[in-house]
Design a protein around this motif. Structure first.
Motif, PDB file in Angstrom:
ATOM      1  N   CYS A 143     -41.481  51.848 -52.299  1.00  0.00           N
ATOM      2  CA  CYS A 143     -41.544  52.351 -50.916  1.00  0.00           C
ATOM      3  C   CYS A 143     -40.780  51.421 -49.955  1.00  0.00           C
ATOM      4  O   CYS A 143     -41.139  50.256 -49.780  1.00  0.00           O
ATOM      5  N   TYR A 144     -39.734  51.952 -49.331  1.00  0.00           N
ATOM      6  CA  TYR A 144     -38.924  51.118 -48.433  1.00  0.00           C
ATOM      7  C   TYR A 144     -39.743  50.670 -47.232  1.00  0.00           C
ATOM      8  O   TYR A 144     -39.544  49.581 -46.694  1.00  0.00           O
ATOM      9  N   ALA A 145     -40.667  51.531 -46.783  1.00  0.00           N
ATOM     10  CA  ALA A 145     -41.465  51.191 -45.601  1.00  0.00           C
ATOM     11  C   ALA A 145     -42.352  49.977 -45.899  1.00  0.00           C
ATOM     12  O   ALA A 145     -42.502  49.084 -45.058  1.00  0.00           O
ATOM     13  N   GLU A 146     -42.939  49.952 -47.082  1.00  0.00           N
ATOM     14  CA  GLU A 146     -43.783  48.811 -47.454  1.00  0.00           C
ATOM     15  C   GLU A 146     -42.954  47.530 -47.525  1.00  0.00           C
ATOM     16  O   GLU A 146     -43.343  46.486 -46.985  1.00  0.00           O
ATOM     17  N   THR A 147     -41.807  47.623 -48.174  1.00  0.00           N
ATOM     18  CA  THR A 147     -40.956  46.429 -48.314  1.00  0.00           C
ATOM     19  C   THR A 147     -40.581  45.885 -46.943  1.00  0.00           C
ATOM     20  O   THR A 147     -40.652  44.682 -46.684  1.00  0.00           O
ATOM     21  N   PHE A 148     -40.205  46.798 -46.044  1.00  0.00           N
ATOM     22  CA  PHE A 148     -39.821  46.374 -44.692  1.00  0.00           C
ATOM     23  C   PHE A 148     -41.011  45.762 -43.966  1.00  0.00           C
ATOM     24  O   PHE A 148     -40.928  44.656 -43.418  1.00  0.00           O
ATOM     25  N   ALA A 149     -42.147  46.467 -43.978  1.00  0.00           N
ATOM     26  CA  ALA A 149     -43.304  46.031 -43.188  1.00  0.00           C
ATOM     27  C   ALA A 149     -43.845  44.690 -43.669  1.00  0.00           C
ATOM     28  O   ALA A 149     -44.220  43.825 -42.855  1.00  0.00           O
TER      29      ALA A 149
END
Ligand code: SF4
Length: 265
Positions: free
Chosen positions: A30-36
Motif C-alpha cells: 500500500c503506497y499510502a501506508e509507506t508514505f504515511a
C-alpha cells in the motif's frame, strides 16, 4: 487536500479520513501506508500518527475552497468505508460532495459490502448523483472480483472498477452496470509483475461492452521506464462528466453556510 495529483486518472486528492488497515493481497505494498509511516512521530505533520486510522473533520470543507471544477479522488490515503469510520461521518462526507457539486468525486473502496449497504441506506441521497462516482478495487479473482457484485447491487448512477494492482488474469468480468474501468500494474520496490495478456483481456472486454477503459501504468520497480502504452497507444477514456458552472465566491460561501447549518459533524 492536494491541489494537483500525480495519479493519472484524477486532478486532485481529498482526505477527510487518514490511515487504514489491510484487507486483501492488493494492500500488500500500500503506497499510502509507506508514505504515511515515513512521518510517524513528526510533530504537527498530517501523518504524525503514521497510518493509524483517524477522521479529519477539519478537512471536510476543503472542496468548497476550490473554485474551479476538478476530478477529486476521495481518500487517496485511506478507505472511506473502513469499519472504524462511523456511518454518520461517511454521510457527512457525502453531504459535502452533494453540496459542492461543481466537482466530480471518485470514491474507491475495498470494503464493497459496506459501500453497497450504505448506498441502499443512509447514503441513498447521494447514490444517484452523476458527479459522484463509486468504485471498488479489484486485484485478483479471490478477493477482488466478488467486490464487483457488491458494487452492482449499489443503486449508484456511476460505478467504476480500479483493477490495480492487477495480480493475475481476472478472467471474464461481468461489466453490466459498470461505467468505467481503470487497470494498472503495481509499482515500487518489490512490485509484483503484470502480464500484457491480462491487460489486453480486460481492454477487449471493455471494448465489447462499450465501457470506457483507462490504462494507468505497467508499473514495476521504476514505473517511469515502463510507461502506460498498451500495444503502442494510450488508453485514457473516462465516463461522461457533468458540466456544472463554477460558483463565485459568494455562492460558495452560501453553500458552505447551508451545509454548516445542516451538519452534524
Ligand atoms: S484498503 Fe487501500 S488504503 Fe487501505 S491498506 Fe488497503 S490499499 Fe491501503
Amino acid at each position: 487536500m492536494s491541489d494537483k495529483s500525480k495519479i493519472e486518472w484524477t486532478d486532485a486528492t481529498w482526505n477527510p479520513v487518514r490511515g487504514c488497515t489491510k484487507v486483501s493481497p492488493g494492500c500488500k505494498h500500500c503506497y499510502a501506508e509507506t508514505f504515511a509511516e515515513r512521518f510517524r512521530g513528526v510533530p504537527g505533520h498530517p501523518f504524525g500518527f503514521g497510518f493509524d486510522l483517524r477522521v479529519v473533520p477539519e478537512k471536510l470543507e476543503d472542496p468548497f475552497r476550490w473554485r474551479d471544477p476538478r476530478m477529486i479522488f476521495v481518500n487517496s490515503m485511506s478507505d472511506l468505508f473502513h469499519e472504524g469510520v462511523s456511518d454518520e461521518y461517511i454521510a457527512a462526507v457525502a453531504r459535502v460532495m452533494m453540496r459542492a457539486n461543481w466537482h466530480t468525486y471518485q470514491v474507491l473502496t475495498k470494503r464493497a459490502g459496506r459501500l453497497a449497504d450504505m448506498l441502499r441506506g443512509d447514503l441513498r441521497f447521494a447514490a444517484r448523483a452523476d458527479h459522484i462516482w463509486w468504485g471498488v478495487s479489484v486485484e485478483d479473482r479471490k478477493y477482488g472480483v466478488p467486490r464487483i457484485a457488491h458494487l452492482r447491487r449499489a443503486p449508484a448512477a456511476v460505478r467504476f472498477l480500479s483493477i490495480e494492482p492487477l495480480l493475475e488474469d481476472v478472467g471474464t468480468l461481468n461489466l453490466d452496470g459498470i461505467s468505467w474501468v481503470i487497470v494498472g500494474g503495481e509499482s515500487g520496490p518489490g512490485a509484483r509483475p503484470i502480464s500484457p495478456p491480462w491487460v489486453r483481456s480486460i481492454r477487449d472486454q471493455c471494448k465489447a461492452a462499450a465501457v470506457p477503459f483507462f490504462f494507468k501504468q505497467w508499473g514495476g520497480v521504476r514505473k517511469s521506464k515502463t510507461g502506460r502504452r498498451l500495444d503502442g497507444r494510450l488508453h485514457s477514456q473516462f465516463p461522461p462528466r457533468p458540466q456544472v458552472e463554477a460558483p463565485d465566491a459568494r455562492a460558495r460561501a452560501n453553500a458552505l453556510q447551508d451545509l454548516r447549518l445542516a451538519a452534524s459533524y
